[in-house]
Scaffold this active site. Structure first.
Site, PDB file in Angstrom:
ATOM      1  N   HIS A   1      -3.967  -5.986   1.929  1.00 24.02           N
ATOM      2  CA  HIS A   1      -3.827  -6.181   3.364  1.00 24.02           C
ATOM      3  C   HIS A   1      -4.390  -7.552   3.683  1.00 24.02           C
ATOM      4  O   HIS A   1      -4.869  -8.249   2.799  1.00 24.02           O
ATOM      5  CB  HIS A   1      -4.585  -5.096   4.121  1.00 24.02           C
ATOM      6  CG  HIS A   1      -4.153  -3.712   3.780  1.00 24.02           C
ATOM      7  ND1 HIS A   1      -2.918  -3.235   4.115  1.00 24.02           N
ATOM      8  CD2 HIS A   1      -4.777  -2.714   3.106  1.00 24.02           C
ATOM      9  CE1 HIS A   1      -2.809  -1.992   3.676  1.00 24.02           C
ATOM     10  NE2 HIS A   1      -3.914  -1.651   3.045  1.00 24.02           N
TER      11      HIS A   1
ATOM     12  N   CYS B   1       0.828  -1.213   0.000  1.00 21.52           N
ATOM     13  CA  CYS B   1       0.000   0.000   0.000  1.00 21.52           C
ATOM     14  C   CYS B   1       0.865   1.268   0.000  1.00 21.52           C
ATOM     15  O   CYS B   1       1.549   1.531  -0.970  1.00 21.52           O
ATOM     16  CB  CYS B   1      -0.953  -0.061   1.190  1.00 21.52           C
ATOM     17  SG  CYS B   1      -2.409   0.963   1.008  1.00 21.52           S
TER      18      CYS B   1
ATOM     19  N   ARG C   1     -12.540   5.893  -3.171  1.00 19.17           N
ATOM     20  CA  ARG C   1     -11.563   5.028  -2.535  1.00 19.17           C
ATOM     21  C   ARG C   1     -11.859   3.575  -2.895  1.00 19.17           C
ATOM     22  O   ARG C   1     -13.026   3.184  -2.996  1.00 19.17           O
ATOM     23  CB  ARG C   1     -11.658   5.208  -1.014  1.00 19.17           C
ATOM     24  CG  ARG C   1     -10.461   4.750  -0.267  1.00 19.17           C
ATOM     25  CD  ARG C   1     -10.546   5.142   1.208  1.00 19.17           C
ATOM     26  NE  ARG C   1      -9.452   4.520   1.934  1.00 19.17           N
ATOM     27  CZ  ARG C   1      -8.235   5.061   2.059  1.00 19.17           C
ATOM     28  NH1 ARG C   1      -7.980   6.227   1.520  1.00 19.17           N
ATOM     29  NH2 ARG C   1      -7.287   4.428   2.711  1.00 19.17           N
TER      30      ARG C   1
END
Lengths: 238, 432
Positions: free
Chosen positions: A193, A91, A125
Site C-alpha cells: 500500500h 493485497c 499479521r
C-alpha cells in the site's frame, strides 16, 4: 492522447487508499501530456472490456469474498478486459487472482485462478514498511506499507514483482529470501500500500509506458515530489 | 498534578491498595517533576501493576457511563460531563482523553469520596479497542456509541473486527445504550441486545466507505440520501425506531453549540439523548453545551503576532478529515496549514490520505509541514493543489499574511505538539 482506466469495485476493494493508484496514474499521465479517463465499475455493473488499465485494491474479508463472487460472475468479461491491457492488483486484489485464499479458519474461497499463486492463512499479521528490488528493468527499488495476514506462494515458474529487502512481502521464505507480489508483463501484483504508485513513480511510469506504447522509463527522472517521497522512504527504511 | 485523585483511593482498605497508591503517587510526582507528562498515566499504570483489581474496585459504587467510537468520543464525553456537573456534585471524567486502562484508573481515582452522601457519576471516554478488555471491570450502566470507521489500520486492524468484539462483549449486558443508528457496524454490535435497551439516534453521518457490505451476511448494503442503510439480501437495516430528531431539536442543538462543524452536532445529539436518559432537562443540557468552547485544544482559536488568528483542528482518519475539510472550506477561502506525522499514534501508513476528498475541496494558500510532509504534499499535488512546504509551525505562520485567518489541520501527534506551542505563541503575542 487519452487512456482509460477502470477501478473495479472501489466500494469493496478500496480499504487502504487504493483509489490513490488511479489518481496517481491520472496525475502522472497528465504530466506526460496524456489525459486519463477514470471509470468506476460498481458492484453489479458490467466490466468494460476496452480500458487500457484495470485496478483491483485491498479490502476486508467480507468485501473480498463478495468481490470474488462478482468477478466470478463476470469472469469472461474480466479475462477479455485484461487480455491486452495492464492490471494492477494489490493485497486482497492480488489474492483474488490466484487459486484460492483463506476466508476463515480452515476455510478457503476459490480465486479466479488467472495466475499461478495461492494464499494460506498466516499469523501474526504482517504489518510495516516494505522495500523490494523490482525485477522490472528501470523501475529500481520499490517502497510501500504492507498490512495483511495471508501468506502467498507463487509457483516456481512465476516471477515476483520484487525481491524483498525489508519487510516480508508475500510472507513465505523461499531459498532464504522473501519476495513481494507477482509479475508477468501485463499483470503487476503486490502487497504494497502507500499507495504503491504514489510512492513509486517509476512503477507508475512502467504501467503508463505499457498502456501507451511510449517509453517513459527511458526519460530522465524529474526531481518532483513523488521522486522525493520515494527517496525519502527508501532512506528511512535502510 | 491534582493530589485528590490519589487520596480518594485510600479508603479501600487493603494494604496492597494503599501501597499501590503510594508507589503510584511517587512515580507520578517524579514523572511530573521531570516534565514527562501530567503523571496520571504513570499513576494509573503503577497502580494497575501493584493492584490488578484496582480498576474494578475503583469503579464499584460509581455510576459509570462509557462513550466509545472512532471519532468524536472526547467531545461527546465533554458535552455529557458538562451537563452532568450542573445536576450532580460528584462527577468525574477523563477530560484529557486518556482513554485506556491507566487513564481510566487515574480518572476513577480522582473523586473525593466521603465529601457528601451523593452518588458519584463517572463519565468515561474509552478507546474502542480497549473497551472489551475492561468492560466487565467497570460495569457501565449507559453506553454511548458514535461511529466505527477505518483508523490507524496498521495498529487497530479492520473495522469489522471491532464491531464483532463489541457484539461479544455485550452478551448478557442489561444496561442502556445510546447509539448512532446510521452506522451498520454499531447497529450490528448491538443486534443481540433487547431492543428496549437501545435508543438509536439518527445522525445522518456521511462516511459510508467502511460499510458497503452487510456486517451480518456480507452482501451489498444500499444507502439512501438520508444515510439510512439496508442490506439487499438479509434485510439488516437502519433501525425503524430512530429517536425523533425533529428539525426544531436539531436547530436547538446547533444554536446551543459554540464548537463548530456538522460532526459536533452529531456528537451533541448523542450527548443530548444520554443526558435525557438521566432526566437532565433540555434547558440545562443546552446551556451546558454552550459553555463548551473548545475540547482539549480541538477547535481552539489563537491570536498571534501581526493580528493573525489561527484555529486548530484535529483530524485523525478519513472520516474526520472529510468532515473537517467540508467545514473549513465553507465561506470565504482561508489559509490552510496541514501538519502531518505518521508516528504510532497517527497510524504509520498514510495510504488513507487518498480516501480523503481533497479534489473537491476549495482551499487557499496551502502550507504543509511535519515529519511526513512529503506524503501530504504529494497527495495535495495529485489533487491539483499548489502547496508551499515549510519546516515548522513558526515558518508556516510566517507565510500567512498579516490580519488573516488560518485553519490548521493536524494529525494526532502534531496536534499534541501544537496544543502546547500555539498557546505559547498566543501568550508571546499578547505580551508584546
Amino acid at each position: 492522447m487519452t487512456i482509460s482506466l477502470a477501478i473495479i469495485y472501489q466500494e469493496l476493494l478500496g480499504t487502504y487508499g487504493d483509489r490513490g493508484n488511479a489518481l496517481t496514474i491520472s496525475h502522472r499521465a497528465k504530466q506526460h501530456n496524456i489525459s486519463c479517463e477514470i471509470i468506476q465499475v460498481k458492484p453489479g455493473e458490467k466490466i468494460p472490456t476496452s480500458c487500457d488499465i484495470y485496478l483491483l485494491g485491498g479490502g476486508e474479508d467480507n468485501a473480498q469474498t463478495l468481490a470474488t463472487t462478482l468477478l466470478m460472475e463476470n469472469k469472461k468479461d474480466f479475462i477479455r478486459a485484461i487480455e491486452n491491457s495492464q492490471l494492477l492488483a494489490i493485497c486482497a486484489g492480488f489474492q483474488i487472482l490466484g487459486k484460492h485464499f483463506p476466508v476463515s479458519k480452515n476455510k478457503f474461497s476459490p480465486g479466479l485462478d488467472l495466475i499461478d499463486v495461492s494464499t494460506q492463512p498466516g499469523s501474526p499479521r504482517i504489518i510495516g514498511e516494505v522495500v523490494s528490488k523490482s525485477v522490472i528493468p528501470g523501475v529500481g527499488d520499490l517502497t510501500g506499507f504492507e498490512n495483511h495476514a495471508g501468506r502467498t506462494l507463487i509457483s516456481n515458474n512465476s516471477t515476483p514483482l520484487g525481491n524483498v529487502i525489508k519487510g516480508l512481502g508475500n510472507g513465505i521464505e523461499t531459498n532464504g529470501t522473501f519476495v513481494d507480489g507477482y509479475f508477468s508483463g501485463g499483470i503487476v501484483c503486490s502487497y504494497m500500500h502507500g499507495p504503491i504508485l504514489a510512492r513509486n513513480p517509476r512503477l507508475c511510469d512502467y504501467i503508463l509506458s505499457k498502456a501507451t506504447n511510449l517509453d517513459f522509463l527511458a526519460m530522465a527522472e524529474n526531481d518532483d515530489t513523488a521522486r522525493m517521497l520515494h527517496q525519502e522512504r527508501l532512506l528511512a527504511n535502510k | 498534578m491534582n493530589d485528590s485523585f490519589m487520596q480518594s483511593y485510600i479508603p479501600m482498605s487493603s494494604i496492597r491498595n494503599k501501597l499501590a497508591v503510594s508507589i503510584g503517587k511517587l512515580a507520578a510526582m517524579s514523572s511530573s517533576a521531570l516534565g514527562k507528562g501530567t503523571g496520571e498515566q504513570i499513576f494509573g499504570r503503577i497502580v494497575d501493576i501493584a493492584d490488578p483489581n484496582a480498576l474494578k474496585n475503583l469503579a464499584l459504587n460509581k455510576r459509570v457511563i462509557v462513550i466509545s467510537s472512532t471519532n468524536g468520543k472526547t467531545t461527546t464525553t465533554r458535552l455529557i460531563a458538562q451537563a452532568f456537573q450542573k445536576e450532580h456534585s460528584n462527577v468525574l471524567t477523563n477530560a484529557l482523553g486518556a482513554n485506556q486502562r491507566a487513564g481510566l484508573i487515574a480518572a476513577l481515582a480522582s473523586s473525593k469520596q466521603g465529601d457528601n452522601n451523593e452518588e458519584t457519576f463517572a463519565i468515561l471516554e474509552v478507546d474502542e479497542r480497549s473497551l472489551p478488555g475492561l468492560f466487565d471491570e467497570i460495569q457501565p450502566e449507559l453506553l454511548i456509541f458514535g461511529n466505527l470507521s477505518r483508523d490507524q489500520l496498521d495498529r487497530f486492524g479492520e473495522v469489522s473486527s471491532i464491531s464483532k468484539s463489541w457484539q461479544k462483549m455485550l452478551e448478557g449486558y442489561k444496561g442502556k445504550v445510546i447509539a448512532n443508528g446510521n452506522d451498520p457496524h454499531i447497529v450490528f454490535s448491538l443486534s443481540n441486545l433487547e431492543s428496549q435497551l437501545v435508543t438509536y439516534v439518527d445522525t445522518k453521518s456521511s462516511w459510508h466507505d467502511d460499510a458497503n457490505t452487510c456486517p451480518k451476511c456480507g452482501e451489498l448494503l444500499s444507502w439512501d440520501k438520508q444515510s439510512h442503510f439496508k442490506c439487499l439480501s438479509c434485510n439488516f437495516s437502519t433501525p425503524d425506531d430512530l429517536a425523533a430528531n425533529s428539525n426544531q431539536l436539531i436547530e436547538e442543538v446547533t444554536n446551543s453549540l459554540k464548537i463548530p462543524g456538522k460532526w459536533n452536532i452529531n456528537n451533541a445529539l448523542l450527548a443530548l439523548w444520554a443526558c435525557r436518559s438521566f432526566g437532565i432537562p433540555d434547558g440545562t443540557i443546552f446551556t451546558s453545551f454552550g459553555e463548551v468552547k473548545e475540547v482539549s485544544g480541538r477547535n481552539a482559536i489563537f491570536n498571534l503576532e501581526g493580528n493573525k488568528t489561527v484555529q486548530l483542528f484535529l483530524a485523525k482518519n478519513p472520516a474526520g478529515w472529510n468532515e473537517t475539510l467540508t467545514h473549513i472550506s465553507k465561506g470565504s477561502p482561508r489559509n490552510t496549514i496541514f501538519a502531518f506525522n505518521c508516528n504510532i499514534a497517527d497510524g504509520k501508513d498514510p495510504s488513507w490520505l487518498y480516501d480523503v476528498d481533497f479534489e473537491s475541496t476549495p482551499l487557499k494558500n496551502i502550507i504543509v509541514f511535519g515529519e511526513r510532509e512529503l506524503d501530504m504534499r504529494l497527495r495535495l499535488e495529485i489533487a491539483g493543489k499548489k502547496v508551499t512546504p515549510t519546516i515548522s509551525i513558526t515558518d508556516a505562520i510566517a507565510q500567512c499574511e498579516k490580519n488573516s485567518h488560518t485553519n490548521i489541520v493536524a494529525s494526532y501527534t502534531q496536534f499534541l505538539k501544537l496544543s502546547r506551542t500555539l498557546p505559547q505563541l498566543n501568550k508571546e503575542a499578547q505580551s508584546k
